[in-house]
Design a protein around this motif. Structure first.
Motif, PDB file in Angstrom:
ATOM      1  N   SER A 165       0.791  -1.237   0.000  1.00 53.01           N
ATOM      2  CA  SER A 165       0.000   0.000   0.000  1.00 53.01           C
ATOM      3  C   SER A 165       0.818   1.280   0.000  1.00 53.01           C
ATOM      4  O   SER A 165       0.252   2.358  -0.118  1.00 53.01           O
ATOM      5  N   ALA A 166       2.132   1.189   0.143  1.00 52.21           N
ATOM      6  CA  ALA A 166       2.963   2.397   0.207  1.00 52.21           C
ATOM      7  C   ALA A 166       4.152   2.263  -0.742  1.00 52.21           C
ATOM      8  O   ALA A 166       4.619   1.163  -1.017  1.00 52.21           O
ATOM      9  N   ALA A 167       4.606   3.406  -1.223  1.00 51.32           N
ATOM     10  CA  ALA A 167       5.822   3.412  -2.035  1.00 51.32           C
ATOM     11  C   ALA A 167       7.017   3.186  -1.113  1.00 51.32           C
ATOM     12  O   ALA A 167       7.165   3.860  -0.104  1.00 51.32           O
ATOM     13  N   ILE A 168       7.839   2.229  -1.467  1.00 51.61           N
ATOM     14  CA  ILE A 168       9.020   1.885  -0.677  1.00 51.61           C
ATOM     15  C   ILE A 168      10.250   2.071  -1.553  1.00 51.61           C
ATOM     16  O   ILE A 168      10.289   1.599  -2.688  1.00 51.61           O
ATOM     17  N   ASP A 169      11.249   2.736  -1.013  1.00 58.51           N
ATOM     18  CA  ASP A 169      12.482   2.968  -1.754  1.00 58.51           C
ATOM     19  C   ASP A 169      13.631   2.069  -1.304  1.00 58.51           C
ATOM     20  O   ASP A 169      14.568   1.845  -2.058  1.00 58.51           O
ATOM     21  N   ALA A 170      13.573   1.596  -0.056  1.00 61.08           N
ATOM     22  CA  ALA A 170      14.641   0.766   0.494  1.00 61.08           C
ATOM     23  C   ALA A 170      14.122   0.101   1.767  1.00 61.08           C
ATOM     24  O   ALA A 170      13.043   0.442   2.258  1.00 61.08           O
ATOM     25  N   ALA A 171      14.916  -0.835   2.310  1.00 62.52           N
ATOM     26  CA  ALA A 171      14.492  -1.527   3.531  1.00 62.52           C
ATOM     27  C   ALA A 171      15.694  -2.015   4.321  1.00 62.52           C
ATOM     28  O   ALA A 171      16.743  -2.329   3.752  1.00 62.52           O
ATOM     29  N   LEU A 172      15.489  -2.078   5.627  1.00 60.18           N
ATOM     30  CA  LEU A 172      16.444  -2.690   6.555  1.00 60.18           C
ATOM     31  C   LEU A 172      15.723  -3.842   7.232  1.00 60.18           C
ATOM     32  O   LEU A 172      14.637  -3.655   7.801  1.00 60.18           O
ATOM     33  N   LEU A 173      16.308  -5.033   7.175  1.00 61.64           N
ATOM     34  CA  LEU A 173      15.652  -6.230   7.692  1.00 61.64           C
ATOM     35  C   LEU A 173      16.488  -6.915   8.757  1.00 61.64           C
ATOM     36  O   LEU A 173      17.695  -7.076   8.587  1.00 61.64           O
ATOM     37  N   ASP A 174      15.821  -7.341   9.809  1.00 62.20           N
ATOM     38  CA  ASP A 174      16.412  -8.286  10.741  1.00 62.20           C
ATOM     39  C   ASP A 174      16.047  -9.667  10.201  1.00 62.20           C
ATOM     40  O   ASP A 174      15.045  -9.823   9.498  1.00 62.20           O
ATOM     41  N   VAL A 175      16.836 -10.686  10.499  1.00 59.59           N
ATOM     42  CA  VAL A 175      16.558 -12.029   9.989  1.00 59.59           C
ATOM     43  C   VAL A 175      15.422 -12.684  10.758  1.00 59.59           C
ATOM     44  O   VAL A 175      14.469 -13.184  10.175  1.00 59.59           O
ATOM     45  N   ASP A 176      15.500 -12.687  12.075  1.00 60.40           N
ATOM     46  CA  ASP A 176      14.574 -13.449  12.907  1.00 60.40           C
ATOM     47  C   ASP A 176      13.576 -12.527  13.581  1.00 60.40           C
ATOM     48  O   ASP A 176      13.941 -11.673  14.376  1.00 60.40           O
ATOM     49  N   LEU A 177      12.303 -12.716  13.260  1.00 60.90           N
ATOM     50  CA  LEU A 177      11.220 -11.942  13.869  1.00 60.90           C
ATOM     51  C   LEU A 177      10.367 -12.890  14.694  1.00 60.90           C
ATOM     52  O   LEU A 177       9.489 -13.572  14.152  1.00 60.90           O
ATOM     53  N   HIS A 178      10.662 -12.973  15.975  1.00 60.90           N
ATOM     54  CA  HIS A 178       9.928 -13.870  16.876  1.00 60.90           C
ATOM     55  C   HIS A 178       9.855 -15.284  16.306  1.00 60.90           C
ATOM     56  O   HIS A 178       8.803 -15.910  16.286  1.00 60.90           O
ATOM     57  N   GLY A 179      10.979 -15.784  15.779  1.00 57.61           N
ATOM     58  CA  GLY A 179      11.050 -17.141  15.276  1.00 57.61           C
ATOM     59  C   GLY A 179      10.697 -17.310  13.808  1.00 57.61           C
ATOM     60  O   GLY A 179      10.769 -18.418  13.284  1.00 57.61           O
ATOM     61  N   ARG A 180      10.335 -16.256  13.125  1.00 53.93           N
ATOM     62  CA  ARG A 180      10.019 -16.348  11.693  1.00 53.93           C
ATOM     63  C   ARG A 180      11.066 -15.562  10.901  1.00 53.93           C
ATOM     64  O   ARG A 180      11.329 -14.399  11.191  1.00 53.93           O
ATOM     65  N   ALA A 181      11.643 -16.200   9.903  1.00 58.55           N
ATOM     66  CA  ALA A 181      12.673 -15.559   9.088  1.00 58.55           C
ATOM     67  C   ALA A 181      12.043 -14.544   8.141  1.00 58.55           C
ATOM     68  O   ALA A 181      10.922 -14.730   7.663  1.00 58.55           O
ATOM     69  N   SER A 182      12.771 -13.480   7.862  1.00 56.70           N
ATOM     70  CA  SER A 182      12.281 -12.403   6.998  1.00 56.70           C
ATOM     71  C   SER A 182      12.664 -12.605   5.531  1.00 56.70           C
ATOM     72  O   SER A 182      12.508 -11.707   4.720  1.00 56.70           O
ATOM     73  N   PHE A 183      13.125 -13.795   5.167  1.00 52.39           N
ATOM     74  CA  PHE A 183      13.602 -14.031   3.803  1.00 52.39           C
ATOM     75  C   PHE A 183      12.504 -13.884   2.753  1.00 52.39           C
ATOM     76  O   PHE A 183      12.775 -13.485   1.621  1.00 52.39           O
ATOM     77  N   GLU A 184      11.279 -14.201   3.113  1.00 52.12           N
ATOM     78  CA  GLU A 184      10.165 -14.034   2.180  1.00 52.12           C
ATOM     79  C   GLU A 184      10.007 -12.559   1.786  1.00 52.12           C
ATOM     80  O   GLU A 184       9.765 -12.226   0.630  1.00 52.12           O
ATOM     81  N   PHE A 185      10.179 -11.675   2.764  1.00 52.67           N
ATOM     82  CA  PHE A 185      10.095 -10.243   2.477  1.00 52.67           C
ATOM     83  C   PHE A 185      11.302  -9.802   1.647  1.00 52.67           C
ATOM     84  O   PHE A 185      11.177  -9.003   0.722  1.00 52.67           O
ATOM     85  N   ALA A 186      12.469 -10.349   1.955  1.00 52.83           N
ATOM     86  CA  ALA A 186      13.667 -10.029   1.169  1.00 52.83           C
ATOM     87  C   ALA A 186      13.481 -10.460  -0.289  1.00 52.83           C
ATOM     88  O   ALA A 186      13.897  -9.749  -1.210  1.00 52.83           O
TER      89      ALA A 186
END
Length: 125
Positions: free
Chosen positions: A43-64
Motif C-alpha cells: 500500500s505504500a511506495a518503498i524505496d529501500a528496507a532494513l531487515l532483521d533475519v529473525d522476527l519472533h522465530g520467523r525468518a524475513s527471507f520471504e520479504f527479502a
C-alpha cells in the motif's frame, strides 16, 4: 527516501527510525512481524528496507525475496552469521555489531548504486 524497517527488538528498531529521520529520510514502520510489513509494501511506495533475519522465530527471507523481485534496495542487519543466510542474500548482509549510523549510510549508498529509488530522480509520489 522511504525506508521500511523490519526489526523485532524495540530499541534497535527505534534507533534505526531515529537515524533514518536524522539522515533526512522517512522510516516506514518499524514492523516486528511480517504481515503488517507486507501490507505496507502493498500500500505504500518503498524505496529501500532494513531487515532483521529473525522476527519472533520467523525468518524475513520471504520479504527479502519480495524486495529482490521489485528491485528495491535493502540490507539485512543481523547478528546471525552469514552461514545461516541463503546465498542469494549474501551481498546484502551487514553483521552486527556495527553502529546504526553506518548501517543507514550503507543502505543509502547501496540505494544510490542500485539506482532504483524514485526520489533520486524526482519521479513518483
Amino acid at each position: 527516501m522511504r525506508i521500511v524497517i523490519i526489526e523485532d527488538e524495540y530499541f534497535i528498531a527505534d534507533d534505526l527510525a531515529v537515524e533514518i529521520r536524522r539522515s533526512g529520510h522517512q522510516p516506514i514502520g518499524p514492523f516486528a512481524e511480517l504481515s503488517p510489513a507486507f501490507h505496507a509494501a502493498a500500500s505504500a511506495a518503498i524505496d529501500a528496507a532494513l531487515l532483521d533475519v529473525d522476527l519472533h522465530g520467523r525468518a524475513s527471507f520471504e520479504f527479502a525475496d519480495l524486495l529482490l523481485n521489485r528491485s528495491i534496495p535493502f540490507l539485512i542487519y543481523t547478528g546471525y552469521s552469514r552461514e545461516v543466510i541463503p546465498s542469494r542474500f549474501a551481498r546484502y548482509v551487514v553483521e552486527k555489531p556495527i553502529p546504526i549510523r553506518d548501517v543507514v549510510d550503507r543502505l543509502c549508498r547501496h540505494a544510490l548504486v542500485q539506482g532504483s529509488p524514485r526520489d533520486w530522480y524526482g519521479v513518483g509520489p
